[in-house]
Design a protein around this motif. Sequence first.
Motif, PDB file in Angstrom:
ATOM      1  N   THR A 377      25.916  43.945  18.003  1.00  0.00           N
ATOM      2  CA  THR A 377      24.623  44.094  18.684  1.00  0.00           C
ATOM      3  C   THR A 377      24.612  45.285  19.642  1.00  0.00           C
ATOM      4  O   THR A 377      23.651  46.073  19.666  1.00  0.00           O
ATOM      5  CB  THR A 377      24.292  42.811  19.474  1.00  0.00           C
ATOM      6  N   PHE A 378      25.682  45.404  20.406  1.00  0.00           N
ATOM      7  CA  PHE A 378      25.685  46.416  21.475  1.00  0.00           C
ATOM      8  C   PHE A 378      26.648  47.579  21.234  1.00  0.00           C
ATOM      9  O   PHE A 378      26.637  48.565  21.968  1.00  0.00           O
ATOM     10  CB  PHE A 378      26.047  45.754  22.816  1.00  0.00           C
ATOM     11  N   GLY A 379      27.506  47.467  20.223  1.00  0.00           N
ATOM     12  CA  GLY A 379      28.463  48.539  19.943  1.00  0.00           C
ATOM     13  C   GLY A 379      29.864  48.209  20.449  1.00  0.00           C
ATOM     14  O   GLY A 379      30.060  47.331  21.291  1.00  0.00           O
ATOM     15  N   HIS A 380      30.839  48.933  19.927  1.00  0.00           N
ATOM     16  CA  HIS A 380      32.238  48.659  20.276  1.00  0.00           C
ATOM     17  C   HIS A 380      32.546  48.950  21.743  1.00  0.00           C
ATOM     18  O   HIS A 380      33.366  48.264  22.355  1.00  0.00           O
ATOM     19  CB  HIS A 380      33.172  49.481  19.381  1.00  0.00           C
ATOM     20  N   GLU A 381      31.900  49.950  22.314  1.00  0.00           N
ATOM     21  CA  GLU A 381      32.167  50.257  23.720  1.00  0.00           C
ATOM     22  C   GLU A 381      31.697  49.114  24.619  1.00  0.00           C
ATOM     23  O   GLU A 381      32.323  48.812  25.630  1.00  0.00           O
ATOM     24  CB  GLU A 381      31.485  51.566  24.119  1.00  0.00           C
ATOM     25  N   ALA A 382      30.593  48.470  24.233  1.00  0.00           N
ATOM     26  CA  ALA A 382      30.133  47.299  24.978  1.00  0.00           C
ATOM     27  C   ALA A 382      31.153  46.167  24.840  1.00  0.00           C
ATOM     28  O   ALA A 382      31.441  45.440  25.804  1.00  0.00           O
ATOM     29  CB  ALA A 382      28.765  46.852  24.481  1.00  0.00           C
ATOM     30  N   GLY A 383      31.698  46.003  23.621  1.00  0.00           N
ATOM     31  CA  GLY A 383      32.741  44.995  23.425  1.00  0.00           C
ATOM     32  C   GLY A 383      33.959  45.278  24.286  1.00  0.00           C
ATOM     33  O   GLY A 383      34.573  44.361  24.854  1.00  0.00           O
ATOM     34  N   ASN A 384      34.315  46.555  24.409  1.00  0.00           N
ATOM     35  CA  ASN A 384      35.448  46.917  25.272  1.00  0.00           C
ATOM     36  C   ASN A 384      35.156  46.580  26.738  1.00  0.00           C
ATOM     37  O   ASN A 384      36.049  46.163  27.480  1.00  0.00           O
ATOM     38  CB  ASN A 384      35.752  48.403  25.137  1.00  0.00           C
ATOM     39  N   GLN A 385      33.866  46.762  27.134  1.00  0.00           N
ATOM     40  CA  GLN A 385      33.496  46.423  28.504  1.00  0.00           C
ATOM     41  C   GLN A 385      33.662  44.930  28.756  1.00  0.00           C
ATOM     42  O   GLN A 385      34.105  44.512  29.825  1.00  0.00           O
ATOM     43  CB  GLN A 385      32.048  46.851  28.766  1.00  0.00           C
ATOM     44  N   VAL A 386      33.343  44.110  27.764  1.00  0.00           N
ATOM     45  CA  VAL A 386      33.542  42.656  27.878  1.00  0.00           C
ATOM     46  C   VAL A 386      35.017  42.344  28.065  1.00  0.00           C
ATOM     47  O   VAL A 386      35.410  41.541  28.919  1.00  0.00           O
ATOM     48  CB  VAL A 386      32.986  41.936  26.635  1.00  0.00           C
ATOM     49  N   LEU A 387      35.866  42.981  27.261  1.00  0.00           N
ATOM     50  CA  LEU A 387      37.301  42.724  27.364  1.00  0.00           C
ATOM     51  C   LEU A 387      37.858  43.170  28.716  1.00  0.00           C
ATOM     52  O   LEU A 387      38.725  42.504  29.298  1.00  0.00           O
ATOM     53  CB  LEU A 387      38.037  43.444  26.226  1.00  0.00           C
ATOM     54  N   ARG A 388      37.367  44.308  29.229  1.00  0.00           N
ATOM     55  CA  ARG A 388      37.822  44.763  30.551  1.00  0.00           C
ATOM     56  C   ARG A 388      37.423  43.763  31.639  1.00  0.00           C
ATOM     57  O   ARG A 388      38.221  43.436  32.527  1.00  0.00           O
ATOM     58  CB  ARG A 388      37.237  46.144  30.865  1.00  0.00           C
ATOM     59  N   GLN A 389      36.202  43.259  31.560  1.00  0.00           N
ATOM     60  CA  GLN A 389      35.739  42.284  32.536  1.00  0.00           C
ATOM     61  C   GLN A 389      36.545  40.996  32.455  1.00  0.00           C
ATOM     62  O   GLN A 389      36.852  40.370  33.467  1.00  0.00           O
ATOM     63  CB  GLN A 389      34.261  41.987  32.306  1.00  0.00           C
ATOM     64  N   LEU A 390      36.898  40.601  31.237  1.00  0.00           N
ATOM     65  CA  LEU A 390      37.711  39.393  31.077  1.00  0.00           C
ATOM     66  C   LEU A 390      39.103  39.589  31.678  1.00  0.00           C
ATOM     67  O   LEU A 390      39.669  38.670  32.268  1.00  0.00           O
ATOM     68  CB  LEU A 390      37.825  39.033  29.586  1.00  0.00           C
ATOM     69  N   GLY A 391      39.661  40.790  31.506  1.00  0.00           N
ATOM     70  CA  GLY A 391      40.962  41.070  32.105  1.00  0.00           C
ATOM     71  C   GLY A 391      40.922  40.887  33.614  1.00  0.00           C
ATOM     72  O   GLY A 391      41.818  40.269  34.203  1.00  0.00           O
ATOM     73  N   GLU A 392      39.877  41.432  34.251  1.00  0.00           N
ATOM     74  CA  GLU A 392      39.735  41.267  35.701  1.00  0.00           C
ATOM     75  C   GLU A 392      39.500  39.800  36.065  1.00  0.00           C
ATOM     76  O   GLU A 392      40.030  39.305  37.066  1.00  0.00           O
ATOM     77  CB  GLU A 392      38.570  42.121  36.204  1.00  0.00           C
ATOM     78  N   PHE A 393      38.726  39.095  35.263  1.00  0.00           N
ATOM     79  CA  PHE A 393      38.424  37.690  35.519  1.00  0.00           C
ATOM     80  C   PHE A 393      39.689  36.845  35.518  1.00  0.00           C
ATOM     81  O   PHE A 393      39.919  36.035  36.424  1.00  0.00           O
ATOM     82  CB  PHE A 393      37.435  37.178  34.468  1.00  0.00           C
ATOM     83  N   PHE A 394      40.540  37.029  34.514  1.00  0.00           N
ATOM     84  CA  PHE A 394      41.771  36.218  34.435  1.00  0.00           C
ATOM     85  C   PHE A 394      42.728  36.557  35.577  1.00  0.00           C
ATOM     86  O   PHE A 394      43.367  35.665  36.141  1.00  0.00           O
ATOM     87  CB  PHE A 394      42.459  36.442  33.082  1.00  0.00           C
ATOM     88  N   GLN A 395      42.830  37.830  35.936  1.00  0.00           N
ATOM     89  CA  GLN A 395      43.731  38.208  37.025  1.00  0.00           C
ATOM     90  C   GLN A 395      43.302  37.604  38.358  1.00  0.00           C
ATOM     91  O   GLN A 395      44.139  37.279  39.197  1.00  0.00           O
ATOM     92  CB  GLN A 395      43.803  39.736  37.143  1.00  0.00           C
ATOM     93  N   LYS A 396      41.992  37.430  38.542  1.00  0.00           N
ATOM     94  CA  LYS A 396      41.478  36.872  39.793  1.00  0.00           C
ATOM     95  C   LYS A 396      41.550  35.346  39.819  1.00  0.00           C
ATOM     96  O   LYS A 396      41.472  34.744  40.903  1.00  0.00           O
ATOM     97  CB  LYS A 396      40.027  37.311  40.007  1.00  0.00           C
ATOM     98  N   ASN A 397      41.674  34.709  38.671  1.00  0.00           N
ATOM     99  CA  ASN A 397      41.575  33.249  38.599  1.00  0.00           C
ATOM    100  C   ASN A 397      42.863  32.579  38.144  1.00  0.00           C
ATOM    101  O   ASN A 397      42.821  31.458  37.617  1.00  0.00           O
ATOM    102  CB  ASN A 397      40.415  32.858  37.667  1.00  0.00           C
ATOM    103  N   ILE A 398      44.003  33.233  38.342  1.00  0.00           N
ATOM    104  CA  ILE A 398      45.298  32.609  38.051  1.00  0.00           C
ATOM    105  C   ILE A 398      46.183  32.705  39.287  1.00  0.00           C
ATOM    106  O   ILE A 398      45.908  33.466  40.206  1.00  0.00           O
ATOM    107  CB  ILE A 398      46.004  33.277  36.854  1.00  0.00           C
ATOM    108  N   ARG A 399      47.244  31.918  39.301  1.00  0.00           N
ATOM    109  CA  ARG A 399      48.195  31.962  40.410  1.00  0.00           C
ATOM    110  C   ARG A 399      49.066  33.221  40.302  1.00  0.00           C
ATOM    111  O   ARG A 399      49.199  33.802  39.225  1.00  0.00           O
ATOM    112  CB  ARG A 399      49.104  30.737  40.377  1.00  0.00           C
ATOM    113  N   PRO A 400      49.699  33.630  41.412  1.00  0.00           N
ATOM    114  CA  PRO A 400      50.598  34.794  41.345  1.00  0.00           C
ATOM    115  C   PRO A 400      51.752  34.596  40.372  1.00  0.00           C
ATOM    116  O   PRO A 400      52.260  35.565  39.810  1.00  0.00           O
ATOM    117  CB  PRO A 400      51.111  34.926  42.790  1.00  0.00           C
ATOM    118  N   THR A 401      52.155  33.341  40.160  1.00  0.00           N
ATOM    119  CA  THR A 401      53.279  33.075  39.255  1.00  0.00           C
ATOM    120  C   THR A 401      52.854  32.973  37.792  1.00  0.00           C
ATOM    121  O   THR A 401      53.708  32.969  36.896  1.00  0.00           O
ATOM    122  CB  THR A 401      53.982  31.760  39.652  1.00  0.00           C
ATOM    123  N   ASP A 402      51.544  32.870  37.541  1.00  0.00           N
ATOM    124  CA  ASP A 402      51.067  32.788  36.162  1.00  0.00           C
ATOM    125  C   ASP A 402      51.105  34.158  35.500  1.00  0.00           C
ATOM    126  O   ASP A 402      51.097  35.196  36.167  1.00  0.00           O
ATOM    127  CB  ASP A 402      49.634  32.240  36.132  1.00  0.00           C
TER     128      ASP A 402
END
Length: 492
Positions: A377-402
Amino acid sequence: MNELQQVEEKFGILDRVPVGACVLREDFIVLFWNSCLEDWTKIPKSEIVGKNLGDRFPHLTQPKYHHRLQQVFEGGPPTIFSSQLHKHLIPAPLPDGQFRIQHTTVTGVKSFEGEGFYALLAIEDVTDLTRRLQDYRSMRDRALEEIEERKQAQEALHQKTLELEVRQRELILLSEMSDLLQACLTVKEAYSAIAQCCKLLFPQIPGAVFIINSLNNLLDVVASWGITFSSQKVFAPNECWALRRGRVHFVGNMENGLICQHLHQNLLPAEYCCVPMMAQGKALGVLYLCAPDKGQLSNTTQLLAMTVAEHIALALANLKLRETLHNQSIRDPLTGLYNRRYLEEALEREVYQAELKGYPLSLIMIDVDHFKQFNDTFGHEAGNQVLRQLGEFFQKNIRPTDIACRYGGEEFTLILPEAPLTVTQERAQHLRKKIKLLKVEYAGQSLGCITLSLGVASFPEHGQTGLAVLRAADVALYQAKAAGRDRVVTAS
């Protein structure tokens, strides 16, 4: 400057005394031969300096001479060879074929290498004692002058010897610092090593090492020694004259000198210097030394500081490059999360620790629902933006030991050490709900709501190896997708 040149420089004054003077090394190599001995023996300096004295005068190797000389080489007290008993220590023929009778004093002098001693032979001609007695009054005054010159020469030699010992100690400490920094695995380890080594290299001078941050807008103190280093712990690069000029900045007069802005005005030292630390033409930081007393930051000390700064800059540059290359090998460049290669290594390590210590280990396998639609729908670059946002999301929502990893494509894996299955299920549900609040935009356009399918498995309930638990979580993930997505499924 080689050893012969050093000896010639320190003992050259003995060329002016009317007494034979010779400096021997422990292996009987002649290091100095004064003009008086040239006249007596008819042997020029060029033919004997650097040569073995025993080759010219074999009798010196006899036990009665060799034993007493050896004691001097080992730091023993001076020894005297009586003219009545030893007439031929260094014989010099007279025109009538007779030999001179000489009175020889052998004194130990600390070697320039810092270990062992040289033997200083002072040889007096007592052949014509009658004539010498007649000239006693005039020679007495001259002898006193010569004694004073010898004292001054010995004092100068002693001072130079002490300086050489200090330089040798500094070289040893520099070598040890270089070895320590090369053995460091991280920049943080290097900072601790730098503080310890600089404390030994500058025992009476407090100081600190400041490093420029990644934004190049501030310097932070990373290592310090001494009671106080009289500088702010954080300051801007333009507040240091050394960084502005790209060279050492020394201030010996705090009343008239150009003082850096990062110094505390109410804690000014007697004198200070800042040494820029450069690597490959780029400034990495500053080595700062502040002396509580005047005269401590001599030219020699400043040269030492420059050498230390070069060693530190080179070591830190190498460590940072090593860390960068290591991160590139284990990180996913798009999301910043660990890659699959690191996942496999970390999972094996964590399972081993869990088995060894008897605590649980859980995994969450995650897949982005309908991710293909984002690309279509939005193109591969938009898909990459989703993946980048998910990377930041997981880093903010896990423990330091995870450990958060990109497993591949739109799939992610979370390793949760010491997390039991029930807790992991709750955290998976928390992630599933919270991701719906994430707003992802690309080119000013909202990409809609993101949902996740998650599979949960734990060690040792769902497998005795890391690979087995990973497969169990992967199976649970596909069950979640098959059951309608946007849900958490636990492995059977």
